[in-house]
Design a protein around this motif. Sequence first.
Motif, PDB file in Angstrom:
ATOM      1  N   ARG A  20       0.860  -1.222  -0.035  1.00  0.00           N
ATOM      2  CA  ARG A  20      -0.082   0.051   0.127  1.00  0.00           C
ATOM      3  C   ARG A  20       0.910   1.161  -0.106  1.00  0.00           C
ATOM      4  O   ARG A  20       0.427   2.492  -0.097  1.00  0.00           O
ATOM      5  N   VAL A  21       2.106   0.994   0.045  1.00  0.00           N
ATOM      6  CA  VAL A  21       3.203   2.470   0.131  1.00  0.00           C
ATOM      7  C   VAL A  21       2.811   2.993  -1.077  1.00  0.00           C
ATOM      8  O   VAL A  21       2.206   4.355  -1.137  1.00  0.00           O
ATOM      9  N   PRO A  22       2.830   2.473  -2.203  1.00  0.00           N
ATOM     10  CA  PRO A  22       2.865   3.380  -3.490  1.00  0.00           C
ATOM     11  C   PRO A  22       1.277   3.914  -3.655  1.00  0.00           C
ATOM     12  O   PRO A  22       1.244   5.069  -4.249  1.00  0.00           O
ATOM     13  N   LEU A  25       1.073   6.856  -1.444  1.00  0.00           N
ATOM     14  CA  LEU A  25       1.831   8.250  -1.981  1.00  0.00           C
ATOM     15  C   LEU A  25       1.251   8.698  -3.139  1.00  0.00           C
ATOM     16  O   LEU A  25       1.527   9.968  -3.414  1.00  0.00           O
ATOM     17  N   ALA A  26       0.422   8.072  -3.824  1.00  0.00           N
ATOM     18  CA  ALA A  26      -0.361   8.252  -4.974  1.00  0.00           C
ATOM     19  C   ALA A  26      -1.862   9.135  -4.739  1.00  0.00           C
ATOM     20  O   ALA A  26      -2.553   9.524  -5.417  1.00  0.00           O
ATOM     21  N   SER A  27      -2.070   9.088  -3.412  1.00  0.00           N
ATOM     22  CA  SER A  27      -3.456   9.374  -3.143  1.00  0.00           C
ATOM     23  C   SER A  27      -3.525  10.864  -2.605  1.00  0.00           C
ATOM     24  O   SER A  27      -2.711  11.627  -2.202  1.00  0.00           O
ATOM     25  N   ASP A  28      -4.935  11.450  -2.637  1.00  0.00           N
ATOM     26  CA  ASP A  28      -5.299  12.580  -2.109  1.00  0.00           C
ATOM     27  C   ASP A  28      -4.990  12.852  -0.585  1.00  0.00           C
ATOM     28  O   ASP A  28      -4.845  13.750  -0.205  1.00  0.00           O
ATOM     29  N   PHE A  29      -5.392  11.620   0.188  1.00  0.00           N
ATOM     30  CA  PHE A  29      -5.179  11.604   1.744  1.00  0.00           C
ATOM     31  C   PHE A  29      -3.834  11.981   2.000  1.00  0.00           C
ATOM     32  O   PHE A  29      -3.781  13.018   3.054  1.00  0.00           O
ATOM     33  N   TYR A  30      -2.948  11.581   1.516  1.00  0.00           N
ATOM     34  CA  TYR A  30      -1.449  11.983   1.905  1.00  0.00           C
ATOM     35  C   TYR A  30      -0.955  13.194   1.092  1.00  0.00           C
ATOM     36  O   TYR A  30      -0.130  13.928   1.627  1.00  0.00           O
ATOM     37  N   VAL A 198      -7.703   4.723   2.642  1.00  0.00           N
ATOM     38  CA  VAL A 198      -6.939   5.865   1.416  1.00  0.00           C
ATOM     39  C   VAL A 198      -7.730   5.384   0.247  1.00  0.00           C
ATOM     40  O   VAL A 198      -8.117   6.366  -0.527  1.00  0.00           O
ATOM     41  N   ASP A 199      -7.586   4.178  -0.090  1.00  0.00           N
ATOM     42  CA  ASP A 199      -8.093   3.823  -1.535  1.00  0.00           C
ATOM     43  C   ASP A 199      -8.863   2.425  -1.412  1.00  0.00           C
ATOM     44  O   ASP A 199      -8.407   1.583  -1.276  1.00  0.00           O
ATOM     45  N   SER A 200     -10.223   2.532  -2.055  1.00  0.00           N
ATOM     46  CA  SER A 200     -10.765   0.990  -1.896  1.00  0.00           C
ATOM     47  C   SER A 200     -10.903   0.696  -3.487  1.00  0.00           C
ATOM     48  O   SER A 200     -11.562  -0.387  -3.549  1.00  0.00           O
ATOM     49  N   ASP A 201     -10.432   1.373  -4.421  1.00  0.00           N
ATOM     50  CA  ASP A 201     -10.654   0.885  -5.772  1.00  0.00           C
ATOM     51  C   ASP A 201      -9.134   0.353  -6.474  1.00  0.00           C
ATOM     52  O   ASP A 201      -9.647  -0.564  -7.228  1.00  0.00           O
ATOM     53  N   THR A 202      -8.060   0.534  -6.098  1.00  0.00           N
ATOM     54  CA  THR A 202      -6.923  -0.023  -6.530  1.00  0.00           C
ATOM     55  C   THR A 202      -6.935  -1.414  -6.281  1.00  0.00           C
ATOM     56  O   THR A 202      -6.947  -1.930  -5.125  1.00  0.00           O
ATOM     57  N   PRO A 203      -6.770  -2.295  -7.187  1.00  0.00           N
ATOM     58  CA  PRO A 203      -6.385  -3.867  -6.858  1.00  0.00           C
ATOM     59  C   PRO A 203      -5.374  -4.285  -6.288  1.00  0.00           C
ATOM     60  O   PRO A 203      -4.329  -3.578  -6.330  1.00  0.00           O
TER      61      PRO A 203
END
Length: 274
Positions: A20-22, A25-30, A198-203
Motif C-alpha cells: 500500500r505504500v505506492p 503516495l499517489a493518494s489525495d489523503f497523503y 485511503v483507496d478502495s478501488d486499486t486492486p
Amino acid sequence: MYSTTPTDWLETNRKRWDERVPIHLASDFYDVASFRAGKDALRDFERAEVGDVRGKSLLHLQCHVGMDTLSWARHGASRVVGLDFSEPAVEAARDFAAELGLTPEQATFVAADVYDAAQVVPDPSYDIVYTGVGALCWLPDIQRWAETAASLVAPGGFLYLAEFHPLTDILDDATGSRLEHDYFAREAWVEEDPAGYVDSDTPTVHNRSVEWQHPIGEVVSALAAAGLRIDFLREHDMTLYRRFGALEIREGAYRFPEDRPRVPLMYSLKASKV
C-alpha cells in the motif's frame, strides 16, 4: 473476526503495508505534492500539545512514509529518527528527507520491528518519542511496546501519543451509534479486506490484516508501569477520515453531525521521564 493470533501475523501485516505504500503516495489523503510544497502533515492539536521542538531530538515509532516525522524537522527539531517495519515506506521517507535537503544527521530512517527499536535506532535516547495515529492497533503486546518506548525517552524528555480512540473499534461502521463488538476483547481481529482508509478501488493482493484493540486504561497503565509519569490524557471529538458513514467534515476534520451526541474519536497523551 476475533481469532487466536496467527503465527505469521507480522509478515502478514508487513506485506499489506508494503503493497500500500505506492497507493498511499499517489493518494489525495497523503497529498504528497502539498507536503513537498511545504504543507504541514501534523494535526493542530499535536503541535499545540507537543510544544516547541526546536533544538530537540525526536524519535517517531511506526513512522510509515515519514511525512509526520519530517514535519517535526520543519518545526525545528534538531534531529529526527523514524522507524517503520516496511522497507518501501522507509525508502520513501528517505527520499523525502533527501528532497528536503536534510542530512542523515538531521533525519534518519530505520527499517525494523518496533519491538526492536532500542537495539536498532542510532541513539540511546531522545528528548521526544512520538507515535502517530493508527499505530498501536498493529501491536499484540502493549506492555512490551510501552517498555520499549519508555526506554528510549531521555531523562527530562517525554513520550507523546496521538491515536484513534478504541471506542471506535466497537461501533458499527455505518452510523457509529450501535455497539457491535467487545471493548475488552484481547483476541486478534483477523480479516481479509481490500479496502483501506485511503483507496478502495486499486486492486491489491495482500488484503489480510491482523489487528488488536487496546483500551485506554491498558495503554496508560502500561506506560506508568514502564516508569513514565502521565502528564495528561485528552479525548477528541474529531478524526482524520470517514471512519463512520455518518461523519461529516466540519472545522477541518471529520465529526458527528451537530444534532448527535458526541463520543471520543481520538485521544492523545503525554508521559514524561523524570
